[in-house]
Motif scaffolding. Structure first.
Motif, mmCIF file in Angstrom:
data_model
loop_
_atom_site.group_PDB
_atom_site.id
_atom_site.type_symbol
_atom_site.label_atom_id
_atom_site.label_comp_id
_atom_site.label_asym_id
_atom_site.label_seq_id
_atom_site.Cartn_x
_atom_site.Cartn_y
_atom_site.Cartn_z
ATOM 1 N N ILE B 89 0.846 -1.197 0.000
ATOM 2 C CA ILE B 89 0.000 0.000 0.000
ATOM 3 C C ILE B 89 0.886 1.253 0.000
ATOM 4 C CG2 ILE B 89 -1.691 1.327 1.357
ATOM 5 C CD1 ILE B 89 -2.855 -1.391 2.259
ATOM 6 N N LEU B 90 1.928 1.218 0.819
ATOM 7 C CA LEU B 90 2.847 2.360 0.909
ATOM 8 C C LEU B 90 3.530 2.594 -0.441
ATOM 9 C CD1 LEU B 90 3.935 4.344 3.080
ATOM 10 C CD2 LEU B 90 5.883 2.813 3.324
ATOM 11 N N LYS B 91 3.926 1.499 -1.074
ATOM 12 C CA LYS B 91 4.594 1.600 -2.378
ATOM 13 C C LYS B 91 3.658 2.246 -3.414
ATOM 14 C CE LYS B 91 6.218 -1.702 -5.567
ATOM 15 N NZ LYS B 91 6.498 -3.109 -5.788
ATOM 16 N N PHE B 92 2.404 1.781 -3.440
ATOM 17 C CA PHE B 92 1.436 2.341 -4.402
ATOM 18 C C PHE B 92 1.181 3.823 -4.106
ATOM 19 C CE2 PHE B 92 0.007 -2.178 -5.115
ATOM 20 C CZ PHE B 92 0.364 -2.196 -6.453
ATOM 21 N N LEU B 93 1.158 4.163 -2.823
ATOM 22 C CA LEU B 93 0.905 5.551 -2.433
ATOM 23 C C LEU B 93 2.038 6.465 -2.912
ATOM 24 C CD1 LEU B 93 -1.430 6.760 -0.790
ATOM 25 C CD2 LEU B 93 0.089 6.798 1.182
ATOM 26 N N LEU B 94 3.271 5.980 -2.735
ATOM 27 C CA LEU B 94 4.426 6.778 -3.177
ATOM 28 C C LEU B 94 4.432 6.939 -4.703
ATOM 29 C CD1 LEU B 94 7.214 5.385 -0.799
ATOM 30 C CD2 LEU B 94 6.176 7.653 -0.761
ATOM 31 N N ILE B 95 4.113 5.849 -5.397
ATOM 32 C CA ILE B 95 4.068 5.937 -6.871
ATOM 33 C C ILE B 95 2.978 6.931 -7.283
ATOM 34 C CG2 ILE B 95 3.610 4.657 -9.010
ATOM 35 C CD1 ILE B 95 4.795 2.168 -7.623
ATOM 36 N N TYR B 96 1.855 6.857 -6.576
ATOM 37 C CA TYR B 96 0.761 7.788 -6.910
ATOM 38 C C TYR B 96 1.198 9.238 -6.734
ATOM 39 C CZ TYR B 96 -3.388 10.593 -6.696
ATOM 40 O OH TYR B 96 -4.289 11.595 -6.930
ATOM 41 N N LEU B 97 1.842 9.512 -5.616
ATOM 42 C CA LEU B 97 2.278 10.893 -5.367
ATOM 43 C C LEU B 97 3.279 11.346 -6.424
ATOM 44 C CD1 LEU B 97 2.597 10.939 -1.482
ATOM 45 C CD2 LEU B 97 0.907 12.116 -2.886
ATOM 46 N N ALA B 98 4.212 10.461 -6.759
ATOM 47 C CA ALA B 98 5.221 10.809 -7.768
ATOM 48 C C ALA B 98 4.567 11.096 -9.120
ATOM 49 C CB ALA B 98 6.229 9.674 -7.894
ATOM 50 N N MET B 99 3.460 10.413 -9.410
ATOM 51 C CA MET B 99 2.781 10.634 -10.699
ATOM 52 C C MET B 99 1.822 11.826 -10.642
ATOM 53 S SD MET B 99 1.888 6.729 -11.756
ATOM 54 C CE MET B 99 1.251 7.011 -13.406
ATOM 55 N N ALA B 100 1.159 11.983 -9.509
ATOM 56 C CA ALA B 100 0.090 12.985 -9.444
ATOM 57 C C ALA B 100 0.600 14.407 -9.232
ATOM 58 C CB ALA B 100 -0.898 12.612 -8.335
ATOM 59 N N LEU B 101 1.702 14.555 -8.478
ATOM 60 C CA LEU B 101 2.165 15.919 -8.157
ATOM 61 C C LEU B 101 2.515 16.741 -9.403
ATOM 62 C CD1 LEU B 101 4.119 15.360 -4.811
ATOM 63 C CD2 LEU B 101 1.905 16.487 -5.155
ATOM 64 N N PRO B 102 3.271 16.184 -10.373
ATOM 65 C CA PRO B 102 3.526 16.988 -11.579
ATOM 66 C C PRO B 102 2.225 17.400 -12.289
ATOM 67 C CG PRO B 102 4.910 15.040 -11.567
ATOM 68 C CD PRO B 102 3.958 14.884 -10.439
ATOM 69 N N LEU B 103 1.257 16.477 -12.339
ATOM 70 C CA LEU B 103 -0.013 16.804 -13.017
ATOM 71 C C LEU B 103 -0.749 17.918 -12.281
ATOM 72 C CD1 LEU B 103 -1.471 13.281 -13.911
ATOM 73 C CD2 LEU B 103 -0.122 14.792 -15.340
ATOM 74 N N TYR B 104 -0.565 17.947 -10.981
ATOM 75 C CA TYR B 104 -1.280 18.915 -10.145
ATOM 76 C C TYR B 104 -0.671 20.317 -10.295
ATOM 77 C CZ TYR B 104 -3.901 20.582 -6.105
ATOM 78 O OH TYR B 104 -4.770 21.267 -5.296
#
Lengths: 110, 220
Positions: B89-104
């Motif tokens: 879960i932690l791994k998926f969360l970190l990947i999500y943040l790494a992907m979502a922050l630039p888009l944001y």
């Protein structure tokens, strides 16, 4: 009234009790054991037994072990740790059910 | 003990009468074989055909179809959740943040293009993952109940969402359309949701597959 309808709801506790007492059993062995214990009064059909065994396996109450008999495979069922708890719980429920019926059909007079 | 041809005859009976799953049939074959062997042992002159006809007469087609259907409906998708350990879960969360922050934080136009790039990469990654799983786990030559729970439709979720983004924003990319950052940040969420769900299913399927391979090795 058809007696098999009365037994239908008790099939699961019967099965769990047999597995608790015998460790591991396979389908045909279960039908024969029930027949023997009830002197032929209760005959479990394959159509009732296997769906129940498969459901209990899917629910994690039973675990399976396969044995190769040469030309065919035999599937043995046994209780899991949660199956043992479920068996104890089903016995309490069955006892309570018996007591309730007793109140209706054979009330103790004061 | 019944021979191979006799066992095959019993197998064919169940197959023709609606028991399509091989593993369910194997259990019924053992049951019927045991009854027949007892009959034939107590009466050695009893031919196999007679014992067979007498024994299988107890099964109706309707009952067998129901038995097969009941076995097929026992799949519990909640077991897939075992895959989601704290670490994963932690791994998926970190990947999500790494992907979502630039888009944001990126302006609309580069954010839309980055989102589209993510989508293409996700399609390639997911496609390769599915193909690799199929290659590692070739289908058994007969249908097994324990290995028959499909669900690829969850991968449609990001596809539908990306189609929505393309329709609503990307086709008007030259007209200074402003995209709400949350709208784009949802795209990697759907991608990771679909991919993690696929991984969870594959994880469970792999366990079923290995058990089936161990129990019925000649089918693979």
């Amino acid at each position: 009234m058809n007696k098999s309808n009365l037994y239908k709801g008790c099939l699961e506790p019967i099965l769990l009790k047999l597995l608790k007492e015998n460790g591991r059993m396979y389908g045909y062995e279960i039908t024969q054991k029930v027949k023997e214990l009830t002197a032929g009064e209760l005959k479990i059909t394959e159509g009732a037994l296997y769906p129940l065994l498969h459901r209990l396996e899917a629910e994690g109450i039973l675990e399976v072990e396969m044995e190769n008999l040469g030309n065919r495979v035999r599937k043995y069922y046994s209780l899991t740790a949660s199956g043992k708890k479920e068996q104890a719980r089903s016995m309490i429920e069955l006892e309570s059910f018996k007591n309730t019926l007793q109140l209706i059909f054979n009330p103790k007079l004061a | 003990m019944l021979n191979k041809e006799q066992i095959q005859k019993i197998d064919a009976f169940f197959n023709e009468n609606g028991v399509q799953y091989y593993d369910v049939r194997q259990e019924l074959i053992d049951h019927v074989s045991e009854i027949m062997e007892q009959k034939m042992n107590s009466n050695p002159s009893l031919p196999f055909e007679v014992a067979f006809d007498e024994t299988v007469a107890r099964f109706s087609k309707k009952e067998l179809v129901l038995l097969n259907e009941a076995a097929g409906s026992n799949y519990d998708p909640r077991k897939e959740w075992q895959y989601f350990t704290k670490q994963r879960i932690l791994k998926f969360l970190l990947i999500y943040l790494a992907m979502a922050l630039p888009l944001y934080y990126l302006p609309s136009r580069p954010a839309l293009l980055t989102g589209a790039l993510y989508f293409v990469l996700w399609m390639v990654f997911n496609g390769r993952m599915l193909l690799a799983f199929r290659k590692r786990h070739p289908a058994p030559c007969k249908k097994l109940n324990t290995f028959s729970h499909p669900s690829w439709f969850i991968t449609l979720l990001p596809v539908l969402y990306q189609t929505y983004i393309i329709g609503k924003y990307m086709l008007k990319i030259n007209t200074e359309t402003q995209v709400h950052p949350v709208t784009l940040a949802l795209l990697p969420f759907f991608m990771l949701f679909a991919t993690s769900a696929q991984m969870a299913q594959q994880h469970l399927k792999e366990q079923d597959y290995l058990a089936a391979k161990n129990n019925y090795p000649f089918l693979f």
